[in-house]
Scaffold this motif. Structure first.
Motif, mmCIF file in Angstrom:
data_model
loop_
_atom_site.group_PDB
_atom_site.id
_atom_site.type_symbol
_atom_site.label_atom_id
_atom_site.label_comp_id
_atom_site.label_asym_id
_atom_site.label_seq_id
_atom_site.Cartn_x
_atom_site.Cartn_y
_atom_site.Cartn_z
ATOM 1 N N TYR A 272 70.198 44.075 9.621
ATOM 2 C CA TYR A 272 70.669 44.525 8.716
ATOM 3 C C TYR A 272 72.057 43.406 8.298
ATOM 4 N N ILE A 273 72.110 42.349 8.173
ATOM 5 C CA ILE A 273 73.770 42.160 8.257
ATOM 6 C C ILE A 273 74.130 42.196 6.117
ATOM 7 N N LYS A 274 75.556 42.600 6.433
ATOM 8 C CA LYS A 274 76.536 42.896 5.695
ATOM 9 C C LYS A 274 76.940 42.409 5.502
ATOM 10 N N ARG A 275 77.233 41.191 4.653
ATOM 11 C CA ARG A 275 78.368 40.411 4.435
ATOM 12 C C ARG A 275 79.608 40.886 3.229
ATOM 13 N N GLU A 276 80.179 40.716 2.929
ATOM 14 C CA GLU A 276 81.245 41.110 1.519
ATOM 15 C C GLU A 276 81.144 40.035 0.732
ATOM 16 N N THR A 277 81.441 39.432 -0.676
ATOM 17 C CA THR A 277 81.417 38.851 -1.143
ATOM 18 C C THR A 277 82.399 39.083 -2.118
ATOM 19 N N ASP A 278 82.825 37.962 -2.930
ATOM 20 C CA ASP A 278 84.148 38.130 -3.409
ATOM 21 C C ASP A 278 83.464 37.225 -5.128
ATOM 22 N N THR A 279 83.037 38.042 -5.968
ATOM 23 C CA THR A 279 81.874 37.530 -6.727
ATOM 24 C C THR A 279 83.577 37.117 -8.036
ATOM 25 N N ASP A 280 84.173 37.446 -7.852
ATOM 26 C CA ASP A 280 84.788 36.461 -8.567
ATOM 27 C C ASP A 280 85.413 34.849 -8.592
ATOM 28 N N LEU A 281 84.920 34.377 -8.932
ATOM 29 C CA LEU A 281 84.561 32.608 -8.868
ATOM 30 C C LEU A 281 86.875 32.129 -8.488
ATOM 31 N N PHE A 282 87.644 32.223 -9.515
ATOM 32 C CA PHE A 282 88.906 31.937 -9.868
ATOM 33 C C PHE A 282 89.819 32.174 -8.853
ATOM 34 N N SER A 283 89.271 34.449 -8.490
ATOM 35 C CA SER A 283 90.207 34.322 -7.057
ATOM 36 C C SER A 283 89.548 34.218 -5.528
ATOM 37 N N SER A 284 88.582 33.486 -5.980
ATOM 38 C CA SER A 284 87.847 33.358 -4.618
ATOM 39 C C SER A 284 87.938 31.782 -3.551
ATOM 40 N N VAL A 285 88.290 30.836 -4.737
ATOM 41 C CA VAL A 285 88.897 29.617 -4.698
ATOM 42 C C VAL A 285 90.093 29.459 -4.241
ATOM 43 N N ILE A 286 91.097 30.555 -4.378
ATOM 44 C CA ILE A 286 92.893 30.211 -4.144
ATOM 45 C C ILE A 286 92.584 30.886 -3.293
ATOM 46 N N HIS A 287 91.391 31.822 -2.720
ATOM 47 C CA HIS A 287 91.581 32.740 -1.263
ATOM 48 C C HIS A 287 91.012 31.546 -0.227
ATOM 49 N N ALA A 288 89.944 31.001 -1.096
ATOM 50 C CA ALA A 288 89.332 29.644 0.422
ATOM 51 C C ALA A 288 90.701 28.867 0.346
ATOM 52 N N ILE A 289 92.040 28.001 0.275
ATOM 53 C CA ILE A 289 92.539 27.609 -0.180
ATOM 54 C C ILE A 289 93.424 28.014 0.435
ATOM 55 N N VAL A 290 93.767 29.394 0.764
ATOM 56 C CA VAL A 290 94.818 30.309 1.217
ATOM 57 C C VAL A 290 94.363 30.264 2.684
ATOM 58 N N GLY A 291 93.252 30.596 3.137
ATOM 59 C CA GLY A 291 92.377 30.718 4.503
ATOM 60 C C GLY A 291 92.131 29.707 4.982
ATOM 61 N N GLN A 292 92.309 28.352 4.418
ATOM 62 C CA GLN A 292 92.540 26.677 5.803
ATOM 63 C C GLN A 292 93.367 26.516 6.511
ATOM 64 N N GLN A 293 92.377 26.636 7.544
ATOM 65 C CA GLN A 293 93.955 25.879 9.140
ATOM 66 C C GLN A 293 94.792 27.080 9.805
ATOM 67 N N ILE A 294 94.352 28.662 9.255
ATOM 68 C CA ILE A 294 94.723 29.697 9.238
ATOM 69 C C ILE A 294 93.942 30.809 10.513
ATOM 70 N N SER A 295 94.246 31.315 11.308
ATOM 71 C CA SER A 295 93.502 32.413 12.130
ATOM 72 C C SER A 295 92.786 33.297 10.707
ATOM 73 N N THR A 296 91.579 34.071 11.110
ATOM 74 C CA THR A 296 91.102 35.252 10.202
ATOM 75 C C THR A 296 92.136 35.791 9.878
ATOM 76 N N LYS A 297 92.570 36.804 11.325
ATOM 77 C CA LYS A 297 94.073 37.702 10.363
ATOM 78 C C LYS A 297 95.179 37.119 9.962
ATOM 79 N N ALA A 298 95.932 36.556 10.041
ATOM 80 C CA ALA A 298 97.001 35.405 9.268
ATOM 81 C C ALA A 298 95.834 35.638 8.025
#
Length: 397
Positions: free
Chosen positions: A29-55
């Protein structure tokens, strides 16, 4: 909170596919974290584009610490410049602030996305600046917890398919067969293919990689910028992409006389820049002018870089002569003339074909001259862009 799925979905997938069943049994069984707040998820997604997971993780933590809560009423008081100080590019910051304003003013209604079916939700999210289809699909999966997201634009999923099913090339038609097989639980299948791609099953390898290690000669040490590669099947032949890990460093046709041999010595790796380039190429080969550009790094002399800068200004569906490029450079350098032959050498050694459109350069008299990937490729690309070919001719051999 983790992505919500049960034994019922796993049993369904195991019944549908024996090989995936073995993967599920080995990994568990695989556990993958989610963020159910759509507003913060969109911002989170934009921040993460073209950079490493650590950054991504570091910058997101910095943003959370700075603002406390990620809400429209708090971020509307911020500015793009303030967001930029958190460690993101100004363009990303502007995308985020545009999204914040639209939500705050009611121009983008989050509940409409939540109520929409998958395709409609993706369309709505893609209307936002900075959100492409892959990003929208990841928001649907890891925020809205939609259970049937299976993204062709995700290179890690395609790599996982290649490893599980021993396929060297997962084109769109084959990908759609797997999508239908895993329907309506494509998201759960994605979780396991990501795990496989990340090495969760040590004895499962990517069949695209050579079994024998290739000994790289000392003379290739200077091509460290071609460290990783990805192969793309275009309508006019195989294309090899390379990257230094962050930016696109080469795009050449198989058997390109200058770059393909070096590119083939790179190792396969799934990178965000490859996903973006594949999206760009998909759009281009459908006869559309892409409205974005993947990050690129051009390695060469200062003179060649000047020529390549001019290539990037040639409009889609237009051509320019070597002589015109020579005159442009002469004007910039404030010299009487620049050798058209030197310009030809720089054009011929352009490492990123198509995106840096060297195929749009022709002889002053209509001679199509040569092309690193082959003259037939140059003609095909110009025809794709609907260039009127009646005034051009191929040189005699």
């Amino acid at each position: 909170m983790y992505f919500n799925y049960s034994e019922e979905e796993l049993l369904y997938l195991k019944r549908k596919d024996k090989k995936l069943a073995q993967v599920i049994d080995k990994i568990g069984y695989i556990k993958r974290e989610t963020d159910t707040d759509l507003f913060s998820s969109v911002i989170h997604a934009i921040v993460g584009q073209q950079i490493s997971t650590k950054a991504h993780r570091t910058i997101w933590q910095r943003i959370q610490n700075h603002y406390g809560q990620i809400t429209p009423s708090i971020l509307i008081k911020s500015t793009a410049q303030e967001l930029q100080k958190m460690g993101i590019s100004l363009r990303k910051a502007e995308y985020i602030m545009d999204f914040v304003r639209k939500v705050y003013l009611g121009q983008f209604v989050l509940s409409d996305v939540q109520k929409a079916d998958d395709e409609e939700a993706i369309t709505k999210l893609c209307s936002l600046k900075g959100i492409g289809r892959w990003t929208a699909e990841m928001i649907l999966l890891f925020c809205l917890e939609r259970k049937n997201i299976f993204s062709f634009d995700d290179l890690a999923i395609r790599r996982g398919l290649s490893m599980v099913y021993h396929r060297k090339n997962i084109d769109r038609n084959l990908f759609e067969k797997y999508r239908k097989r895993f329907n309506p639980y494509g998201s759960i299948a994605s979780l396991y293919l990501w795990a496989v791609s990340s090495g969760a099953i040590p004895d499962m390898v990517d069949c695209r990689e050579n079994k024998k290690a290739v000994k790289i000669k000392k003379s290739t040490a200077s091509f460290e910028y071609m460290k990783y590669k990805y192969e793309y099947s275009s309508p006019i032949g195989k294309i090899i992409l390379t990257s230094d890990g962050e930016k696109l460093t080469a795009l050449c046709f198989d058997f390109d006389r200058y770059f393909s041999a070096k590119a083939k010595m790179a190792q396969y790796k799934d990178l965000e820049v490859f996903a973006q380039t594949v999206k760009w190429l998909d759009m281009y080969f459908k006869g559309k002018e892409p409205n974005f550009m993947p990050p690129i790094h051009l390695e060469g002399t200062e003179f060649r870089k000047r020529v390549w800068e001019i290539l990037q200004t040639i409009p889609y569906g237009k051509v320019i002569s070597y002589g015109e490029i020579s005159r442009k450079i002469a004007e910039k350098r404030k010299v009487p003339r620049v050798s058209a032959q030197a310009v030809g050498g720089a054009v011929g050694h352009n490492p990123i074909s198509i995106i840096v459109p060297c195929h749009r350069v022709v002889g002053v008299n209509g001679n199509l001259t040569g092309y690193g990937g082959g003259l037939d490729k140059k003609i095909a690309l110009l025809k794709l862009e609907k260039v009127d070919m009646k005034n051009f001719f191929a040189p005699k051999k």
